[in-house]
Design a protein around this motif. Sequence first.
Motif, PDB file in Angstrom:
ATOM      1  N   ASP A  18      50.147  39.035  50.790  1.00  0.00           N
ATOM      2  CA  ASP A  18      49.666  38.093  49.776  1.00  0.00           C
ATOM      3  C   ASP A  18      48.939  36.899  50.396  1.00  0.00           C
ATOM      4  OD1 ASP A  18      50.732  39.666  47.776  1.00  0.00           O
ATOM      5  OD2 ASP A  18      52.611  38.532  47.635  1.00  0.00           O
ATOM      6  N   ASN A  19      49.129  36.714  51.697  1.00  0.00           N
ATOM      7  CA  ASN A  19      48.491  35.586  52.381  1.00  0.00           C
ATOM      8  C   ASN A  19      47.451  36.039  53.408  1.00  0.00           C
ATOM      9  OD1 ASN A  19      49.960  32.829  51.642  1.00  0.00           O
ATOM     10  ND2 ASN A  19      51.528  34.427  51.693  1.00  0.00           N
ATOM     11  N   PHE A  20      46.937  37.262  53.259  1.00  0.00           N
ATOM     12  CA  PHE A  20      45.885  37.738  54.165  1.00  0.00           C
ATOM     13  C   PHE A  20      44.682  36.798  54.122  1.00  0.00           C
ATOM     14  CE2 PHE A  20      46.811  42.618  54.467  1.00  0.00           C
ATOM     15  CZ  PHE A  20      47.861  42.332  55.329  1.00  0.00           C
ATOM     16  N   LYS A  21      44.110  36.551  55.275  1.00  0.00           N
ATOM     17  CA  LYS A  21      42.935  35.695  55.385  1.00  0.00           C
ATOM     18  C   LYS A  21      41.642  36.444  55.062  1.00  0.00           C
ATOM     19  CE  LYS A  21      45.384  32.174  56.657  1.00  0.00           C
ATOM     20  NZ  LYS A  21      45.572  31.039  55.719  1.00  0.00           N
ATOM     21  N   ARG A  22      41.719  37.766  55.085  1.00  0.00           N
ATOM     22  CA  ARG A  22      40.561  38.579  54.734  1.00  0.00           C
ATOM     23  C   ARG A  22      41.058  39.954  54.282  1.00  0.00           C
ATOM     24  NH1 ARG A  22      39.202  38.338  60.939  1.00  0.00           N
ATOM     25  NH2 ARG A  22      39.881  40.382  61.709  1.00  0.00           N
ATOM     26  N   GLY A  50      60.207  52.522  61.639  1.00  0.00           N
ATOM     27  CA  GLY A  50      60.493  51.128  61.313  1.00  0.00           C
ATOM     28  C   GLY A  50      59.576  50.128  61.972  1.00  0.00           C
ATOM     29  N   SER A  51      59.008  50.476  63.117  1.00  0.00           N
ATOM     30  CA  SER A  51      58.035  49.617  63.790  1.00  0.00           C
ATOM     31  C   SER A  51      57.105  50.498  64.615  1.00  0.00           C
ATOM     32  CB  SER A  51      58.734  48.591  64.690  1.00  0.00           C
ATOM     33  OG  SER A  51      59.375  49.232  65.791  1.00  0.00           O
ATOM     34  N   GLY A  52      56.019  49.911  65.104  1.00  0.00           N
ATOM     35  CA  GLY A  52      55.039  50.697  65.843  1.00  0.00           C
ATOM     36  C   GLY A  52      54.357  51.708  64.945  1.00  0.00           C
ATOM     37  N   MET A  53      54.209  51.362  63.669  1.00  0.00           N
ATOM     38  CA  MET A  53      53.588  52.272  62.712  1.00  0.00           C
ATOM     39  C   MET A  53      52.448  51.554  62.005  1.00  0.00           C
ATOM     40  SD  MET A  53      56.789  52.412  60.066  1.00  0.00           S
ATOM     41  CE  MET A  53      57.466  50.914  59.319  1.00  0.00           C
ATOM     42  N   ALA A  54      51.491  52.326  61.501  1.00  0.00           N
ATOM     43  CA  ALA A  54      50.302  51.744  60.879  1.00  0.00           C
ATOM     44  C   ALA A  54      49.900  52.537  59.650  1.00  0.00           C
ATOM     45  CB  ALA A  54      49.152  51.703  61.887  1.00  0.00           C
ATOM     46  N   PHE A  55      49.256  51.847  58.708  1.00  0.00           N
ATOM     47  CA  PHE A  55      48.862  52.454  57.439  1.00  0.00           C
ATOM     48  C   PHE A  55      47.557  51.830  56.960  1.00  0.00           C
ATOM     49  CE2 PHE A  55      53.370  51.626  57.847  1.00  0.00           C
ATOM     50  CZ  PHE A  55      53.940  52.889  57.737  1.00  0.00           C
ATOM     51  N   THR A  56      46.859  52.538  56.094  1.00  0.00           N
ATOM     52  CA  THR A  56      45.808  51.850  55.361  1.00  0.00           C
ATOM     53  C   THR A  56      46.513  50.867  54.432  1.00  0.00           C
ATOM     54  OG1 THR A  56      45.776  53.509  53.599  1.00  0.00           O
ATOM     55  CG2 THR A  56      44.252  53.836  55.456  1.00  0.00           C
ATOM     56  N   VAL A  57      45.930  49.706  54.235  1.00  0.00           N
ATOM     57  CA  VAL A  57      46.558  48.696  53.384  1.00  0.00           C
ATOM     58  C   VAL A  57      46.739  49.225  51.968  1.00  0.00           C
ATOM     59  CG1 VAL A  57      46.296  46.390  52.373  1.00  0.00           C
ATOM     60  CG2 VAL A  57      45.680  46.778  54.776  1.00  0.00           C
ATOM     61  N   PRO A  95      37.891  49.258  63.101  1.00  0.00           N
ATOM     62  CA  PRO A  95      38.555  48.988  61.817  1.00  0.00           C
ATOM     63  C   PRO A  95      39.351  47.691  61.894  1.00  0.00           C
ATOM     64  CG  PRO A  95      38.836  51.277  62.456  1.00  0.00           C
ATOM     65  CD  PRO A  95      38.246  50.578  63.634  1.00  0.00           C
ATOM     66  N   ASP A  96      39.473  47.022  60.771  1.00  0.00           N
ATOM     67  CA  ASP A  96      40.097  45.699  60.706  1.00  0.00           C
ATOM     68  C   ASP A  96      41.598  45.827  60.455  1.00  0.00           C
ATOM     69  OD1 ASP A  96      40.654  43.042  60.460  1.00  0.00           O
ATOM     70  OD2 ASP A  96      39.462  42.712  58.652  1.00  0.00           O
ATOM     71  N   TYR A  97      42.408  45.398  61.421  1.00  0.00           N
ATOM     72  CA  TYR A  97      43.865  45.490  61.338  1.00  0.00           C
ATOM     73  C   TYR A  97      44.506  44.143  61.016  1.00  0.00           C
ATOM     74  CZ  TYR A  97      44.216  50.195  63.401  1.00  0.00           C
ATOM     75  OH  TYR A  97      44.144  51.548  63.634  1.00  0.00           O
ATOM     76  N   ALA A  98      45.563  44.206  60.217  1.00  0.00           N
ATOM     77  CA  ALA A  98      46.491  43.089  60.069  1.00  0.00           C
ATOM     78  C   ALA A  98      47.772  43.492  60.792  1.00  0.00           C
ATOM     79  CB  ALA A  98      46.784  42.817  58.601  1.00  0.00           C
ATOM     80  N   VAL A  99      48.231  42.670  61.712  1.00  0.00           N
ATOM     81  CA  VAL A  99      49.470  42.940  62.438  1.00  0.00           C
ATOM     82  C   VAL A  99      50.579  42.127  61.780  1.00  0.00           C
ATOM     83  CG1 VAL A  99      50.654  42.903  64.663  1.00  0.00           C
ATOM     84  CG2 VAL A  99      48.170  43.250  64.567  1.00  0.00           C
ATOM     85  N   HIS A 158      42.413  45.139  74.347  1.00  0.00           N
ATOM     86  CA  HIS A 158      40.961  45.256  74.468  1.00  0.00           C
ATOM     87  C   HIS A 158      40.395  45.700  73.115  1.00  0.00           C
ATOM     88  CE1 HIS A 158      41.342  44.642  78.746  1.00  0.00           C
ATOM     89  NE2 HIS A 158      42.172  45.669  78.843  1.00  0.00           N
ATOM     90  N   TYR A 159      40.627  44.842  72.132  1.00  0.00           N
ATOM     91  CA  TYR A 159      40.244  45.129  70.755  1.00  0.00           C
ATOM     92  C   TYR A 159      40.084  43.779  70.076  1.00  0.00           C
ATOM     93  CZ  TYR A 159      40.284  47.963  66.429  1.00  0.00           C
ATOM     94  OH  TYR A 159      39.950  48.617  65.259  1.00  0.00           O
ATOM     95  N   SER A 160      39.108  43.643  69.218  1.00  0.00           N
ATOM     96  CA  SER A 160      38.815  42.315  68.680  1.00  0.00           C
ATOM     97  C   SER A 160      39.070  42.155  67.192  1.00  0.00           C
ATOM     98  CB  SER A 160      37.347  41.954  68.966  1.00  0.00           C
ATOM     99  OG  SER A 160      36.468  42.893  68.351  1.00  0.00           O
ATOM    100  N   ASN A 161      39.040  43.240  66.412  1.00  0.00           N
ATOM    101  CA  ASN A 161      39.042  43.116  64.961  1.00  0.00           C
ATOM    102  C   ASN A 161      40.457  43.194  64.384  1.00  0.00           C
ATOM    103  OD1 ASN A 161      37.811  42.684  62.522  1.00  0.00           O
ATOM    104  ND2 ASN A 161      37.151  44.804  62.232  1.00  0.00           N
ATOM    105  N   TYR A 162      41.224  42.141  64.557  1.00  0.00           N
ATOM    106  CA  TYR A 162      42.578  42.091  64.006  1.00  0.00           C
ATOM    107  C   TYR A 162      43.033  40.641  63.883  1.00  0.00           C
ATOM    108  CZ  TYR A 162      44.194  41.149  68.779  1.00  0.00           C
ATOM    109  OH  TYR A 162      44.393  40.585  70.022  1.00  0.00           O
TER     110      TYR A 162
END
Length: 394
Positions: free
Chosen positions: A120-124, A200-207, A48-52, A74-78
């Motif tokens: 708002d400035n995501f590249k993809r 507050g950090s170390g958390m992830a969501f679907t965009v 899955p494609d992540y934005a950090v 060891h992950y490439s899609n971000y």
Amino acid sequence: MINALHITWIAFQTVTWIMVIFPSLSYFLFCLLKSKVSVGKYTSLAEPDYAVLITAYKDLSNIPNVVNSLLQQHYSNYLIYVVADDCPELEYNFNEEKVIILRPSQALKNQLKSHFYAIDNFKRNHTRLTIIDSDNLVGENYFQELNVEFDKGYEAVQGTRKAKNLDTPYACLDAANEIYYFFYNRKILSAIGSSSMLAGSGMAFTVSLYKECLQHCLSSGAGFDKILQKEIVTKGYKIGYAEKAIVFDEKTSRPNQLVKQRARWNNTWFRFFYLGLQIMGKGIVTFSATLFLFGFIVIRPPMFILLGLASIITILNLFFDATLFLIWVISLLSFLSGFLLALKKSDTDKKIYLALTHIPAFVVLQIKSLLKAPKANKFSVATVHMHHEELEKL
């Protein structure tokens, strides 16, 4: 009048007592349900494609460290988005297409605004985003471990924060405090059927979920995660807990910074107390025990306030009701046992155990922070940590 006061006093004791013994009760329930808790594994064939999202305010000194820890995954899609809010030029050159440095034309001074500036400035079109603090380091296989929980159907996942530094007793006690809360308010709470609390950090969501929950939020100051978790759970979602998705967080080492940090946290609890009541109310209306339980955890006061109230109640009962006094003593001992259990079950460093002797000084700082809580939003939005050369002078 006397009967009304007596009923109020008993009701107050009862609510406080439930809050004190709840960790022990939740662990007992966890042990009963342990055999029924499913253990997930990473099954997705595609990455899955992540934005950090990393936000920095006025200080970019640790950005190379956190970014490099991400680049070693060891992950490439971000892609990594660093929002440099009112920051000096970054002297470090990453020479890496995965790193995008964003500089708002005007100072945002707000973490949530910084997040949406990055979005708002995501590249993809990323499918997921994860939020990392500028002073964090990311453990190995971070994305894969998040994916384990996402693969179970969650759209929001909280990872584990561990201490990056244990260089002073205050840092150790800060770490002990977080170990306790991660054990009971994330791991146990999620395992018994409710939701993990956000940190507050170390958390992830679907965009899509993140935007749905916070797109129109006007919150200022700390506490966006409190609003976010309320929005998530009241929309019918649960927050998963990825115990092995680890970020290393810098603990506060100096007394004055600890006071300011806790003052902001206390201010956040008072400001967003009503959110817990709203969640509990919706739990009652919808007959949802998991919602009611989550709201109950949200309204629980910070540990030192809760234990302070419990101690005062215990002392008063010594003079008025011997039976209640004994019940409260046993309850406080139960809380202490639960605290030590959380440390034992969390592979805690020996330095943290040794630092427990400094708890009285730590409590004094907590009381100072409570007195400063009303003006906490006037403090800097960034916690300035002590560098190693400064620590050596202590």
